[in-house]
Design a protein around this motif. Structure first.
Motif, PDB file in Angstrom:
ATOM      1  N   UNK A   1     106.883  41.551 -26.212  1.00 10.65           N
ATOM      2  CA  UNK A   1     105.902  41.546 -25.132  1.00 10.65           C
ATOM      3  C   UNK A   1     106.001  40.265 -24.313  1.00 10.65           C
ATOM      4  N   UNK A   2     105.410  40.331 -23.106  1.00  9.04           N
ATOM      5  CA  UNK A   2     105.364  39.158 -22.244  1.00  9.04           C
ATOM      6  C   UNK A   2     104.224  38.251 -22.696  1.00  9.04           C
ATOM      7  N   UNK A   3     104.525  36.958 -22.747  1.00  7.14           N
ATOM      8  CA  UNK A   3     103.537  35.940 -23.117  1.00  7.14           C
ATOM      9  C   UNK A   3     103.348  35.013 -21.913  1.00  7.14           C
ATOM     10  N   UNK A   4     102.101  34.691 -21.624  1.00  5.06           N
ATOM     11  CA  UNK A   4     101.763  33.682 -20.607  1.00  5.06           C
ATOM     12  C   UNK A   4     101.041  32.568 -21.344  1.00  5.06           C
ATOM     13  N   UNK A   5     101.628  31.387 -21.298  1.00 10.76           N
ATOM     14  CA  UNK A   5     101.112  30.278 -22.099  1.00 10.76           C
ATOM     15  C   UNK A   5     100.944  29.039 -21.225  1.00 10.76           C
ATOM     16  N   UNK A   6      99.774  28.425 -21.293  1.00  9.45           N
ATOM     17  CA  UNK A   6      99.541  27.165 -20.589  1.00  9.45           C
ATOM     18  C   UNK A   6      99.949  26.010 -21.486  1.00  9.45           C
ATOM     19  N   UNK A   7     100.670  25.076 -20.890  1.00  6.61           N
ATOM     20  CA  UNK A   7     101.124  23.880 -21.606  1.00  6.61           C
ATOM     21  C   UNK A   7     100.730  22.656 -20.789  1.00  6.61           C
ATOM     22  N   UNK A   8     100.234  21.634 -21.443  1.00  7.37           N
ATOM     23  CA  UNK A   8      99.879  20.379 -20.777  1.00  7.37           C
ATOM     24  C   UNK A   8     100.953  19.365 -21.151  1.00  7.37           C
ATOM     25  N   UNK A   9     101.844  19.063 -20.215  1.00  3.19           N
ATOM     26  CA  UNK A   9     103.026  18.250 -20.513  1.00  3.19           C
ATOM     27  C   UNK A   9     103.049  16.986 -19.660  1.00  3.19           C
ATOM     28  N   UNK A  10     103.650  15.965 -20.193  1.00  2.00           N
ATOM     29  CA  UNK A  10     103.794  14.676 -19.495  1.00  2.00           C
ATOM     30  C   UNK A  10     105.275  14.321 -19.417  1.00  2.00           C
ATOM     31  N   UNK A  11     105.877  14.548 -18.261  1.00  2.00           N
ATOM     32  CA  UNK A  11     107.289  14.209 -18.012  1.00  2.00           C
ATOM     33  C   UNK A  11     108.186  14.666 -19.154  1.00  2.00           C
ATOM     34  N   UNK A  12     108.066  15.930 -19.500  1.00  2.00           N
ATOM     35  CA  UNK A  12     108.766  16.471 -20.660  1.00  2.00           C
ATOM     36  C   UNK A  12     110.183  16.919 -20.309  1.00  2.00           C
ATOM     37  N   UNK A  13     111.122  16.389 -21.046  1.00  2.00           N
ATOM     38  CA  UNK A  13     112.512  16.857 -20.955  1.00  2.00           C
ATOM     39  C   UNK A  13     112.755  17.946 -22.002  1.00  2.00           C
ATOM     40  N   UNK A  14     111.767  18.100 -22.860  1.00  2.00           N
ATOM     41  CA  UNK A  14     111.796  19.212 -23.820  1.00  2.00           C
ATOM     42  C   UNK A  14     110.354  19.549 -24.195  1.00  2.00           C
TER      43      UNK A  14
ATOM     44  N   UNK B   1     112.519  24.346 -25.708  1.00  2.00           N
ATOM     45  CA  UNK B   1     113.153  24.403 -24.394  1.00  2.00           C
ATOM     46  C   UNK B   1     113.563  22.984 -24.020  1.00  2.00           C
ATOM     47  N   UNK B   2     114.795  22.825 -23.585  1.00  2.00           N
ATOM     48  CA  UNK B   2     115.295  21.518 -23.125  1.00  2.00           C
ATOM     49  C   UNK B   2     115.638  21.627 -21.642  1.00  2.00           C
ATOM     50  N   UNK B   3     115.165  20.662 -20.860  1.00  2.00           N
ATOM     51  CA  UNK B   3     115.496  20.597 -19.443  1.00  2.00           C
ATOM     52  C   UNK B   3     116.856  19.913 -19.347  1.00  2.00           C
ATOM     53  N   UNK B   4     117.875  20.640 -18.873  1.00  2.00           N
ATOM     54  CA  UNK B   4     119.232  20.094 -18.804  1.00  2.00           C
ATOM     55  C   UNK B   4     119.463  19.300 -17.532  1.00  2.00           C
ATOM     56  N   UNK B   5     118.872  19.750 -16.434  1.00  2.00           N
ATOM     57  CA  UNK B   5     118.980  19.009 -15.178  1.00  2.00           C
ATOM     58  C   UNK B   5     117.758  19.330 -14.330  1.00  2.00           C
ATOM     59  N   UNK B   6     117.514  18.470 -13.366  1.00  2.00           N
ATOM     60  CA  UNK B   6     116.328  18.632 -12.538  1.00  2.00           C
ATOM     61  C   UNK B   6     115.189  17.798 -13.070  1.00  2.00           C
ATOM     62  N   UNK B   7     114.039  17.907 -12.425  1.00  2.00           N
ATOM     63  CA  UNK B   7     112.903  17.063 -12.808  1.00  2.00           C
ATOM     64  C   UNK B   7     112.322  17.479 -14.155  1.00  2.00           C
ATOM     65  N   UNK B   8     111.753  16.512 -14.892  1.00  2.00           N
ATOM     66  CA  UNK B   8     111.060  16.871 -16.127  1.00  2.00           C
ATOM     67  C   UNK B   8     109.820  17.712 -15.805  1.00  2.00           C
ATOM     68  N   UNK B   9     109.393  18.473 -16.784  1.00  2.00           N
ATOM     69  CA  UNK B   9     108.213  19.320 -16.610  1.00  2.00           C
ATOM     70  C   UNK B   9     106.980  18.460 -16.862  1.00  2.00           C
TER      71      UNK B   9
END
Length: 181
Positions: free
Chosen positions: A48-61, A98-106
């Motif tokens: 199923x599809x999941x919608x999840x809120x995450x509170x992140x601070x400059x996360x690269x993962x 999840x790892x951000x490989x390129x682009x801005x951190x989340x």
């Protein structure tokens, strides 16, 4: 979608396909078993599809909390118009990392949309679900039909889960997914 079908449940309980006298009640059991297994395993079984809120601070993962994850659809800011390119992220489907490989951190309050669960339910999960179903059915109705008092024979059950998950079902299901905090 349920972890087992009505036809599989009837076969497990040795109910003839053409006997529809208890189909509505049995379907309720079948629909409920998926939640029991998901709670025990700490994972999503039904795709199923999941919608999840995450509170992140400059996360690269970051971690998606409902694993296994089939695919990551989007990551967008809840406030504002920022979106991140999920094609530039690497997903560990088993752990949800999840790892951000390129682009801005989340960063900030974001909504992650993803598909989680099994495209094909593992056979051992189906077998475990059917054992739980049979146990629940027989404690209510008895083998072959209703019994007075609603309880039959001494089924070994795991003390943590009381009567809901018999030991033989736990053997089929295996250990729960570790909970990461």
């Amino acid at each position: 979608m349920s972890i087992v079908t009505l036809a599989e449940a009837k076969a497990q309980l040795k109910i003839a396909d053409d006997d529809t006298s208890a189909d509505e009640w049995l379907q309720d059991y079948v629909d409920s078993i998926t939640g029991v297994v998901e709670e025990y395993k700490h994972e999503v079984i039904e795709l199923r599809e999941i919608r999840e809120d995450l509170d992140l601070r400059h996360a690269h993962r970051f971690r998606l909390w409902n694993a296994p994850v089939v695919s990551l659809t989007s990551v967008t800011a809840v406030v504002g118009s920022m979106t991140w390119d999920v094609s530039k992220m690497r997903l560990d489907k088993d752990t949800g990392l999840v790892r951000v490989l390129s682009g801005p951190p989340v960063s900030g309050l974001v909504e992650a949309v993803y598909m989680a669960g099994y495209e094909t339910v593992p056979g051992r999960y189906k077998r475990g679900a059917l054992v739980i179903l049979q146990h629940a059915w027989e404690t209510q109705r008895g083998k072959g039909g209703p019994v007075r008092g609603g309880v039959i024979g001494p089924e070994e059950v795991h003390p943590k889960f009381y009567y809901a998950i018999p030991r033989k079902a736990l053997e089929w299901l295996g250990a729960p997914r570790p909970v990461v905090g």
